[in-house]
Design a protein around this motif. Structure first.
Motif, PDB file in Angstrom:
ATOM      1  N   PRO A   5       0.994  -1.044  -0.018  1.00 59.07           N
ATOM      2  CA  PRO A   5       0.150  -0.188  -0.256  1.00 59.07           C
ATOM      3  C   PRO A   5       1.428   1.060  -0.001  1.00 59.07           C
ATOM      4  O   PRO A   5       1.654   1.162   0.524  1.00 59.07           O
ATOM      5  CB  PRO A   5      -0.440  -0.381   1.024  1.00 59.07           C
ATOM      6  N   THR A   6       0.391   1.907  -0.730  1.00 56.01           N
ATOM      7  CA  THR A   6       1.158   2.990  -0.210  1.00 56.01           C
ATOM      8  C   THR A   6       0.644   4.793   0.398  1.00 56.01           C
ATOM      9  O   THR A   6       1.466   5.800   0.253  1.00 56.01           O
ATOM     10  CB  THR A   6       1.173   3.792  -2.286  1.00 56.01           C
ATOM     11  N   GLY A   7      -0.565   4.911   0.701  1.00 55.65           N
ATOM     12  CA  GLY A   7      -1.110   5.406   1.346  1.00 55.65           C
ATOM     13  C   GLY A   7      -0.702   5.430   2.487  1.00 55.65           C
ATOM     14  O   GLY A   7       0.195   4.507   3.273  1.00 55.65           O
ATOM     15  N   THR A   8      -1.458   5.700   3.663  1.00 55.57           N
ATOM     16  CA  THR A   8      -0.387   6.157   4.813  1.00 55.57           C
ATOM     17  C   THR A   8      -2.049   6.360   5.892  1.00 55.57           C
ATOM     18  O   THR A   8      -3.262   6.967   5.181  1.00 55.57           O
ATOM     19  CB  THR A   8      -0.014   7.168   5.460  1.00 55.57           C
ATOM     20  N   PRO A   9      -1.959   5.565   6.601  1.00 55.98           N
ATOM     21  CA  PRO A   9      -3.124   5.578   7.839  1.00 55.98           C
ATOM     22  C   PRO A   9      -4.202   7.257   8.057  1.00 55.98           C
ATOM     23  O   PRO A   9      -3.375   7.406   8.408  1.00 55.98           O
ATOM     24  CB  PRO A   9      -2.791   4.656   9.250  1.00 55.98           C
ATOM     25  N   GLN A  10      -5.371   7.136   8.077  1.00 57.61           N
ATOM     26  CA  GLN A  10      -5.612   8.820   8.336  1.00 57.61           C
ATOM     27  C   GLN A  10      -6.335   9.186   9.880  1.00 57.61           C
ATOM     28  O   GLN A  10      -7.038   8.451   9.447  1.00 57.61           O
ATOM     29  CB  GLN A  10      -6.516   9.141   7.447  1.00 57.61           C
ATOM     30  N   SER A  11      -5.148   9.188  10.739  1.00 59.75           N
ATOM     31  CA  SER A  11      -5.729   9.360  11.785  1.00 59.75           C
ATOM     32  C   SER A  11      -5.653  10.609  12.061  1.00 59.75           C
ATOM     33  O   SER A  11      -6.493  11.318  13.442  1.00 59.75           O
ATOM     34  CB  SER A  11      -4.694   8.777  12.463  1.00 59.75           C
ATOM     35  N   ASP A  12      -5.767  11.655  11.413  1.00 62.13           N
ATOM     36  CA  ASP A  12      -5.213  12.850  11.290  1.00 62.13           C
ATOM     37  C   ASP A  12      -7.544  13.301  10.924  1.00 62.13           C
ATOM     38  O   ASP A  12      -7.302  13.205   9.598  1.00 62.13           O
ATOM     39  CB  ASP A  12      -4.809  14.073  10.059  1.00 62.13           C
ATOM     40  N   PRO A  13      -7.791  14.181  11.180  1.00 61.53           N
ATOM     41  CA  PRO A  13      -9.147  14.203  12.055  1.00 61.53           C
ATOM     42  C   PRO A  13      -9.541  15.449  10.479  1.00 61.53           C
ATOM     43  O   PRO A  13     -11.062  15.797   9.873  1.00 61.53           O
ATOM     44  CB  PRO A  13      -9.210  14.833  13.245  1.00 61.53           C
ATOM     45  N   GLY A  14      -8.102  15.891  10.161  1.00 58.31           N
ATOM     46  CA  GLY A  14      -8.049  17.205   9.113  1.00 58.31           C
ATOM     47  C   GLY A  14      -8.671  16.218   7.510  1.00 58.31           C
ATOM     48  O   GLY A  14      -8.831  16.935   6.963  1.00 58.31           O
ATOM     49  N   ALA A  15      -8.496  15.302   7.381  1.00 56.65           N
ATOM     50  CA  ALA A  15      -8.386  14.288   6.518  1.00 56.65           C
ATOM     51  C   ALA A  15      -9.432  13.756   6.301  1.00 56.65           C
ATOM     52  O   ALA A  15      -9.870  13.328   6.545  1.00 56.65           O
ATOM     53  CB  ALA A  15      -7.019  13.253   6.450  1.00 56.65           C
ATOM     54  N   ALA A  16     -10.511  14.930   5.870  1.00 54.62           N
ATOM     55  CA  ALA A  16     -12.164  14.356   5.549  1.00 54.62           C
ATOM     56  C   ALA A  16     -12.398  14.602   4.398  1.00 54.62           C
ATOM     57  O   ALA A  16     -11.314  15.582   2.749  1.00 54.62           O
ATOM     58  CB  ALA A  16     -12.727  15.485   6.258  1.00 54.62           C
ATOM     59  N   SER A  17     -13.451  14.233   3.289  1.00 63.80           N
ATOM     60  CA  SER A  17     -13.567  14.304   1.992  1.00 63.80           C
ATOM     61  C   SER A  17     -15.501  15.252   2.573  1.00 63.80           C
ATOM     62  O   SER A  17     -16.215  14.865   3.123  1.00 63.80           O
ATOM     63  CB  SER A  17     -13.866  13.354   1.685  1.00 63.80           C
ATOM     64  N   ALA A  18     -15.682  15.673   1.436  1.00 68.61           N
ATOM     65  CA  ALA A  18     -16.766  16.557   1.946  1.00 68.61           C
ATOM     66  C   ALA A  18     -18.239  15.436   0.462  1.00 68.61           C
ATOM     67  O   ALA A  18     -18.241  15.451  -0.290  1.00 68.61           O
ATOM     68  CB  ALA A  18     -16.760  17.388   0.146  1.00 68.61           C
ATOM     69  N   LEU A  19     -18.779  14.775   1.153  1.00 69.19           N
ATOM     70  CA  LEU A  19     -19.471  13.666   0.657  1.00 69.19           C
ATOM     71  C   LEU A  19     -20.461  14.604   0.093  1.00 69.19           C
ATOM     72  O   LEU A  19     -20.816  15.493  -0.151  1.00 69.19           O
ATOM     73  CB  LEU A  19     -20.007  12.875   2.045  1.00 69.19           C
ATOM     74  N   LEU A  20     -21.473  13.472  -0.960  1.00 67.47           N
ATOM     75  CA  LEU A  20     -22.254  14.155  -1.641  1.00 67.47           C
ATOM     76  C   LEU A  20     -23.657  13.872  -1.422  1.00 67.47           C
ATOM     77  O   LEU A  20     -24.004  12.689  -0.520  1.00 67.47           O
ATOM     78  CB  LEU A  20     -22.453  12.718  -2.954  1.00 67.47           C
ATOM     79  N   GLY A  21     -23.930  15.086  -1.619  1.00 67.27           N
ATOM     80  CA  GLY A  21     -25.968  14.774  -1.496  1.00 67.27           C
ATOM     81  C   GLY A  21     -26.795  14.319  -2.052  1.00 67.27           C
ATOM     82  O   GLY A  21     -25.746  14.148  -3.627  1.00 67.27           O
ATOM     83  N   PRO A  22     -27.955  14.574  -2.355  1.00 60.79           N
ATOM     84  CA  PRO A  22     -28.762  14.539  -3.519  1.00 60.79           C
ATOM     85  C   PRO A  22     -28.611  14.988  -4.813  1.00 60.79           C
ATOM     86  O   PRO A  22     -28.556  14.648  -6.003  1.00 60.79           O
ATOM     87  CB  PRO A  22     -29.998  14.665  -2.483  1.00 60.79           C
ATOM     88  N   ALA A  23     -28.372  16.206  -4.681  1.00 63.03           N
ATOM     89  CA  ALA A  23     -28.314  17.000  -5.738  1.00 63.03           C
ATOM     90  C   ALA A  23     -27.391  16.963  -6.374  1.00 63.03           C
ATOM     91  O   ALA A  23     -27.050  17.287  -7.714  1.00 63.03           O
ATOM     92  CB  ALA A  23     -27.837  18.394  -5.222  1.00 63.03           C
ATOM     93  N   ASP A  24     -25.655  16.818  -5.238  1.00 65.95           N
ATOM     94  CA  ASP A  24     -24.809  16.549  -6.312  1.00 65.95           C
ATOM     95  C   ASP A  24     -24.526  15.452  -7.339  1.00 65.95           C
ATOM     96  O   ASP A  24     -24.150  15.346  -8.099  1.00 65.95           O
ATOM     97  CB  ASP A  24     -23.722  16.486  -5.100  1.00 65.95           C
ATOM     98  N   VAL A  25     -25.544  14.591  -6.533  1.00 64.16           N
ATOM     99  CA  VAL A  25     -25.514  13.326  -7.485  1.00 64.16           C
ATOM    100  C   VAL A  25     -25.989  12.754  -8.430  1.00 64.16           C
ATOM    101  O   VAL A  25     -25.333  13.093  -9.602  1.00 64.16           O
ATOM    102  CB  VAL A  25     -26.317  11.597  -6.257  1.00 64.16           C
ATOM    103  N   ARG A  26     -26.961  14.014  -8.824  1.00 64.15           N
ATOM    104  CA  ARG A  26     -27.949  14.482  -9.742  1.00 64.15           C
ATOM    105  C   ARG A  26     -27.185  15.095 -10.951  1.00 64.15           C
ATOM    106  O   ARG A  26     -27.399  15.553 -12.198  1.00 64.15           O
ATOM    107  CB  ARG A  26     -29.354  14.851  -9.281  1.00 64.15           C
ATOM    108  N   ARG A  27     -26.297  15.903  -9.996  1.00 62.76           N
ATOM    109  CA  ARG A  27     -25.402  17.242 -10.515  1.00 62.76           C
ATOM    110  C   ARG A  27     -24.241  15.851 -11.895  1.00 62.76           C
ATOM    111  O   ARG A  27     -24.054  16.360 -12.714  1.00 62.76           O
ATOM    112  CB  ARG A  27     -24.901  17.857  -9.830  1.00 62.76           C
ATOM    113  N   LEU A  28     -23.762  15.329 -10.978  1.00 58.01           N
ATOM    114  CA  LEU A  28     -22.676  14.744 -11.836  1.00 58.01           C
ATOM    115  C   LEU A  28     -23.696  13.723 -12.628  1.00 58.01           C
ATOM    116  O   LEU A  28     -23.073  13.612 -13.416  1.00 58.01           O
ATOM    117  CB  LEU A  28     -21.788  14.086 -10.511  1.00 58.01           C
ATOM    118  N   ALA A  29     -24.435  13.012 -12.316  1.00 61.82           N
ATOM    119  CA  ALA A  29     -25.092  12.609 -13.003  1.00 61.82           C
ATOM    120  C   ALA A  29     -25.656  12.692 -14.582  1.00 61.82           C
ATOM    121  O   ALA A  29     -25.303  12.142 -15.636  1.00 61.82           O
ATOM    122  CB  ALA A  29     -26.527  11.448 -12.674  1.00 61.82           C
ATOM    123  N   ALA A  30     -25.870  14.642 -14.190  1.00 61.96           N
ATOM    124  CA  ALA A  30     -26.393  14.803 -15.585  1.00 61.96           C
ATOM    125  C   ALA A  30     -25.223  14.891 -16.488  1.00 61.96           C
ATOM    126  O   ALA A  30     -24.977  15.100 -17.418  1.00 61.96           O
ATOM    127  CB  ALA A  30     -26.864  16.271 -15.677  1.00 61.96           C
TER     128      ALA A  30
END
Length: 298
Positions: A5-30
């Motif tokens: 594995p090349t990644g590192t364990p993500q224990s840093d609480p700042g290492a996060a991602s912006a999750l997709l909501g309903p509007a995001d999913v429909r926008r991406l699909a479109a």
């Protein structure tokens, strides 16, 4: 051979991602001109709380290499990235596969390098096609191929230690069922040969787009530390298939084709300590193993 594995364990609480909501999913699909198809069993999760719960229920370790099958637009992918060292996503749809790294870069820039996307059919993917050896499977599986995919991956990837998959609720019941249950059958026995399985909770219909016309559930499994027997699956699985092909028949009758005759089936059942008048749904995977271990009479 898979790389480390090349990644590192993500224990840093700042290492996060912006999750997709309903509007995001429909926008991406479109944007991609993607219309979910029944053929590929596509139902995209658009509820951030649901994917967070799935990741929490998976009990991942920081050094896990996670395999995600059918990532789609990336809802679960984004929730998994902070929870593991590396994430390998296997996607059969080339349009979705091509967009996923961009979605990760946009919404989880500090973690995007830990994502590898493999454009392949999970029913046929091989260990050699994957950049890392996965230790955990976490996926929202296409309902029409859920069981074959899980069994194929357990056979092909001995590194898989645990799994948590979202499947149709009735399939979840069958995968986790024990002997004597009305829904105990071929999927139950074959999965039990590899791992201990359990239902891990229901999933509401409203978290998907489009909304499916069936209920969903999570199934967790943990691979056995040691195989039940030296009997290979190529020997055991045809026996299991035969035992459940005609559920109302006794094992003596159901296994007559597999054994060559009803008399030979009875001999092998008795030798294994199994009542010939029993039915397949009464036997544990260990019982099936004992039957398979009895040598055929030549």
């Amino acid at each position: 051979m898979s790389e480390a594995p090349t990644g590192t364990p993500q224990s840093d609480p700042g290492a996060a991602s912006a999750l997709l909501g309903p509007a995001d999913v429909r926008r991406l699909a479109a944007e991609l001109d993607v219309r979910p198809t029944k053929k590929l069993g596509q139902n995209f999760v658009h509820d951030p709380n649901t994917v967070r719960k799935i990741v929490a229920a998976a009990n991942l370790r920081p050094d896990d290499v996670v395999l995600e099958v059918g990532p789609g637009l990336g809802s679960l992918t984004l929730a998994l990235l902070p929870a593991c060292a590396d994430l390998v996503a296997v996607e059969i749809d080339p349009v979705l596969a091509a967009r996923l790294p961009t979605t990760a870069a946009e919404r989880a820039p500090s973690l995007a390098a830990n994502l590898s996307v493999v454009t392949a059919d999970a029913m046929r993917v091989t260990a050699a096609q994957l950049p890392h050896a996965p230790t955990a499977l976490v996926a929202n599986l296409p309902y029409n191929v859920a069981v074959p995919v899980v069994l194929h991956l357990l056979a092909e990837l001995p590194s898989l230690r645990t799994g948590l998959v979202m499947v149709q609720s009735e399939v979840a019941d069958r995968m986790a069922a024990g002997p004597g249950s009305k829904v105990y059958g071929v999927p139950s026995v074959k999965l039990a040969w590899y791992a201990d399985a359990r239902r891990a909770g229901p999933v509401g219909r409203s978290v998907f787009w489009p909304v499916p016309n069936v209920d969903s559930a999570l199934v967790g499994f943990t691979r056995r530390d040691a195989p039940l027997s030296d009997v290979p699956r190529e020997v055991l699985f045809p026996l299991v298939d035969a035992a459940f092909a005609q559920r109302r028949k006794t094992l003596r009758a159901a296994l007559s084709g597999w054994a060559g005759s009803a008399a030979e089936a009875e001999r092998r059942l008795v030798a294994a300590g199994v009542d010939p008048s029993a039915r397949g749904e009464q036997l544990s995977v260990a019982d099936f193993v004992r039957i398979a271990e009895v040598p055929a009479r030549h």
